[in-house]
Enzyme design. Structure first.
Site, PDB file in Angstrom:
ATOM      1  N   ARG A  78      11.870  -6.772   4.932  1.00 37.59           N
ATOM      2  CA  ARG A  78      11.835  -5.319   4.804  1.00 37.59           C
ATOM      3  C   ARG A  78      12.929  -4.634   5.624  1.00 37.59           C
ATOM      4  O   ARG A  78      13.149  -4.968   6.786  1.00 37.59           O
ATOM      5  CB  ARG A  78      10.456  -4.855   5.287  1.00 37.59           C
ATOM      6  CG  ARG A  78      10.091  -3.493   4.840  1.00 37.59           C
ATOM      7  CD  ARG A  78       8.626  -3.375   4.602  1.00 37.59           C
ATOM      8  NE  ARG A  78       7.855  -3.289   5.828  1.00 37.59           N
ATOM      9  CZ  ARG A  78       6.552  -2.990   5.840  1.00 37.59           C
ATOM     10  NH1 ARG A  78       5.916  -2.790   4.715  1.00 37.59           N
ATOM     11  NH2 ARG A  78       5.911  -2.919   6.972  1.00 37.59           N
ATOM     12  N   ARG A  95      12.123  -2.159  10.800  1.00 35.70           N
ATOM     13  CA  ARG A  95      11.109  -1.371  11.499  1.00 35.70           C
ATOM     14  C   ARG A  95      10.693  -2.134  12.755  1.00 35.70           C
ATOM     15  O   ARG A  95      10.581  -3.355  12.732  1.00 35.70           O
ATOM     16  CB  ARG A  95       9.901  -1.177  10.563  1.00 35.70           C
ATOM     17  CG  ARG A  95       9.200   0.128  10.753  1.00 35.70           C
ATOM     18  CD  ARG A  95       8.155   0.324   9.683  1.00 35.70           C
ATOM     19  NE  ARG A  95       6.931  -0.404   9.989  1.00 35.70           N
ATOM     20  CZ  ARG A  95       5.852  -0.344   9.230  1.00 35.70           C
ATOM     21  NH1 ARG A  95       5.838   0.372   8.127  1.00 35.70           N
ATOM     22  NH2 ARG A  95       4.762  -1.012   9.561  1.00 35.70           N
ATOM     23  N   ARG A 107      -9.489   1.009   8.735  1.00 35.00           N
ATOM     24  CA  ARG A 107      -9.029  -0.329   9.113  1.00 35.00           C
ATOM     25  C   ARG A 107     -10.035  -1.033  10.014  1.00 35.00           C
ATOM     26  O   ARG A 107      -9.806  -2.193  10.376  1.00 35.00           O
ATOM     27  CB  ARG A 107      -7.725  -0.209   9.889  1.00 35.00           C
ATOM     28  CG  ARG A 107      -6.511  -0.700   9.151  1.00 35.00           C
ATOM     29  CD  ARG A 107      -5.310  -0.195   9.902  1.00 35.00           C
ATOM     30  NE  ARG A 107      -4.180  -1.036   9.794  1.00 35.00           N
ATOM     31  CZ  ARG A 107      -3.059  -0.693   9.144  1.00 35.00           C
ATOM     32  NH1 ARG A 107      -2.990   0.443   8.496  1.00 35.00           N
ATOM     33  NH2 ARG A 107      -2.042  -1.502   9.138  1.00 35.00           N
ATOM     34  N   LYS A 126       0.834  -1.216   0.000  1.00 37.80           N
ATOM     35  CA  LYS A 126       0.000   0.000   0.000  1.00 37.80           C
ATOM     36  C   LYS A 126       0.865   1.262   0.000  1.00 37.80           C
ATOM     37  O   LYS A 126       0.617   2.190  -0.756  1.00 37.80           O
ATOM     38  CB  LYS A 126      -0.914   0.051   1.243  1.00 37.80           C
ATOM     39  CG  LYS A 126      -1.910  -1.072   1.347  1.00 37.80           C
ATOM     40  CD  LYS A 126      -2.840  -0.872   2.533  1.00 37.80           C
ATOM     41  CE  LYS A 126      -2.147  -0.864   3.894  1.00 37.80           C
ATOM     42  NZ  LYS A 126      -1.557  -2.159   4.297  1.00 37.80           N
ATOM     43  N   ARG A 186       0.029  -8.287  13.491  1.00 37.39           N
ATOM     44  CA  ARG A 186      -0.503  -7.334  12.496  1.00 37.39           C
ATOM     45  C   ARG A 186      -1.367  -8.057  11.471  1.00 37.39           C
ATOM     46  O   ARG A 186      -2.419  -7.563  11.064  1.00 37.39           O
ATOM     47  CB  ARG A 186       0.645  -6.600  11.803  1.00 37.39           C
ATOM     48  CG  ARG A 186       1.272  -5.527  12.690  1.00 37.39           C
ATOM     49  CD  ARG A 186       2.643  -5.121  12.212  1.00 37.39           C
ATOM     50  NE  ARG A 186       2.655  -4.561  10.889  1.00 37.39           N
ATOM     51  CZ  ARG A 186       3.697  -4.636  10.044  1.00 37.39           C
ATOM     52  NH1 ARG A 186       4.804  -5.251  10.412  1.00 37.39           N
ATOM     53  NH2 ARG A 186       3.624  -4.097   8.863  1.00 37.39           N
TER      54      ARG A 186
HETATM   55  P1  ADP Z   1       1.138  -2.046   7.703  1.00 37.93           P
HETATM   56  O1  ADP Z   1      -0.020  -1.812   6.771  1.00 37.93           O
HETATM   57  O2  ADP Z   1       2.298  -2.679   7.032  1.00 37.93           O
HETATM   58  O3  ADP Z   1       0.738  -2.732   8.985  1.00 37.93           O
HETATM   59  P2  ADP Z   1       1.126   0.738   8.631  1.00 37.93           P
HETATM   60  O4  ADP Z   1       2.273   1.674   8.614  1.00 37.93           O
HETATM   61  O5  ADP Z   1      -0.062   1.072   7.790  1.00 37.93           O
HETATM   62  O6  ADP Z   1       1.760  -0.659   8.192  1.00 37.93           O
HETATM   63  O7  ADP Z   1       0.588   0.534  10.142  1.00 37.93           O
HETATM   64  C1  ADP Z   1       1.475   0.289  11.202  1.00 37.93           C
HETATM   65  C2  ADP Z   1       0.704   0.283  12.512  1.00 37.93           C
HETATM   66  O8  ADP Z   1       0.106   1.562  12.742  1.00 37.93           O
HETATM   67  C3  ADP Z   1      -0.447  -0.705  12.621  1.00 37.93           C
HETATM   68  O9  ADP Z   1       0.000  -1.988  12.987  1.00 37.93           O
HETATM   69  C4  ADP Z   1      -1.315  -0.042  13.710  1.00 37.93           C
HETATM   70  O10 ADP Z   1      -0.786  -0.260  14.990  1.00 37.93           O
HETATM   71  C5  ADP Z   1      -1.152   1.433  13.387  1.00 37.93           C
HETATM   72  N1  ADP Z   1      -2.196   1.932  12.456  1.00 37.93           N
HETATM   73  C6  ADP Z   1      -1.982   2.392  11.191  1.00 37.93           C
HETATM   74  N2  ADP Z   1      -3.144   2.768  10.623  1.00 37.93           N
HETATM   75  C7  ADP Z   1      -4.106   2.534  11.538  1.00 37.93           C
HETATM   76  C8  ADP Z   1      -5.516   2.702  11.545  1.00 37.93           C
HETATM   77  N3  ADP Z   1      -6.182   3.171  10.479  1.00 37.93           N
HETATM   78  N4  ADP Z   1      -6.197   2.356  12.673  1.00 37.93           N
HETATM   79  C9  ADP Z   1      -5.558   1.890  13.758  1.00 37.93           C
HETATM   80  N5  ADP Z   1      -4.238   1.679  13.822  1.00 37.93           N
HETATM   81  C10 ADP Z   1      -3.502   2.007  12.728  1.00 37.93           C
END
Ligand code: ADP
Length: 235
Positions: free
Chosen positions: A141, A174, A103, A28, A185
């Site tokens: 990654r 990360r 999400r 994404k 996750r």
């Molecule tokens: P990925 O899609 O690879 O998990 P992101 O950078 O989108 O990576 O998200 C990393 C973390 O940030 C998630 O595991 C969560 O803890 C938090 N997060 C990101 N976006 C949201 C969201 N829309 N709602 C709740 N938590 C979020």
């Protein structure tokens, strides 16, 4: 007629919201950045915004860092507030690319309400990648802590082992890319996020499903751009 919300002083003339949807590791973030260059509308990454607060060590960052480090989701009201504030900035007037939001069902309902009240259409782009490829991508990654460039030991290795091509800094993993956190996750995605596809279908949102498992990123973004209807390009 331009879309204008009564309580906001920014207008959204023919704005288009693109929602990049898919599991962790589906690309994404990479696709959002490439689409941003090709469409000229900003990427709104909730993950990046949340990480910025943690890095800044501000009150929000301190509240969310524990949850984020376990791989679970941050509370809806916190994320909704961040997104709402971000979307009210002028650079979103012609559209935006949501990366990692919504999400949960609550976030999706909030977004649909927000867009609906401004007459903005969204297009959900669902990136499909099989589970084994996700694991490979996530465990490989690496990131440069200096300039932010992303690498993958399997698909986009640096020229010199574990060192950034651009500035020679040692690459890092990360914090939430460790095996246990990756599992959490992916679980959170399966439990809370994946079911939103059904919500999008039932509420007749526009949904584009695209195989994101085999093409290199530059090829995939060309496919996505070709598949985005002309009236969904904003401006
Ligand atoms: P990925 O899609 O690879 O998990 P992101 O950078 O989108 O990576 O998200 C990393 C973390 O940030 C998630 O595991 C969560 O803890 C938090 N997060 C990101 N976006 C949201 C969201 N829309 N709602 C709740 N938590 C979020």
């Amino acid at each position: 007629m331009p879309n204008q919300h009564p309580t906001s002083n920014i207008q959204y003339p023919s704005a288009q919201a693109l929602v990049l949807f898919g599991p962790p590791g589906s690309g994404k973030g990479t696709q959002a950045k490439l689409l941003m260059q090709c469409l000229g509308i900003p990427q709104i990454s909730t993950g990046d915004m949340l990480r910025e607060h943690i890095l800044a060590g501000d009150p929000l960052g301190q509240e969310i860092s524990g949850v984020m480090h376990t791989g679970a989701l941050v509370a809806d009201e916190k994320v909704n507030a961040l997104v709402e504030e971000r979307l009210a900035r002028p650079d979103c007037a012609h559209g935006f690319i949501l990366d990692g939001y919504p999400r949960t069902r609550q976030q999706a309902e909030e977004l649909v309400r927000w867009l609906g009240s401004r007459g903005i259409d969204e297009l959900v782009i669902h990136l499909l990648v099989d589970y084994n490829s996700l694991i490979t991508r996530l465990t490989g990654r690496r990131q440069c802590p200096q300039c932010g460039t992303l690498y993958n030991l399997f698909s986009k290795p640096p020229k010199v082992d574990e060192v950034c091509d651009l500035d020679g800094t040692k690459l890092v993993i990360r914090a939430d890319d460790s095996a246990a956190v990756i599992r959490e996750r992916l679980d959170a995605y399966e439990r809370q996020t994946q079911p939103l596809i059904e919500f999008f279908r039932q509420s007749q949102r526009r949904l584009l499903e695209i195989d994101a498992g085999s093409d290199p990123p530059q090829e995939l973004v060309r496919k996505i751009c070709r598949a985005i209807p002309a009236n969904a390009r904003g401006g």
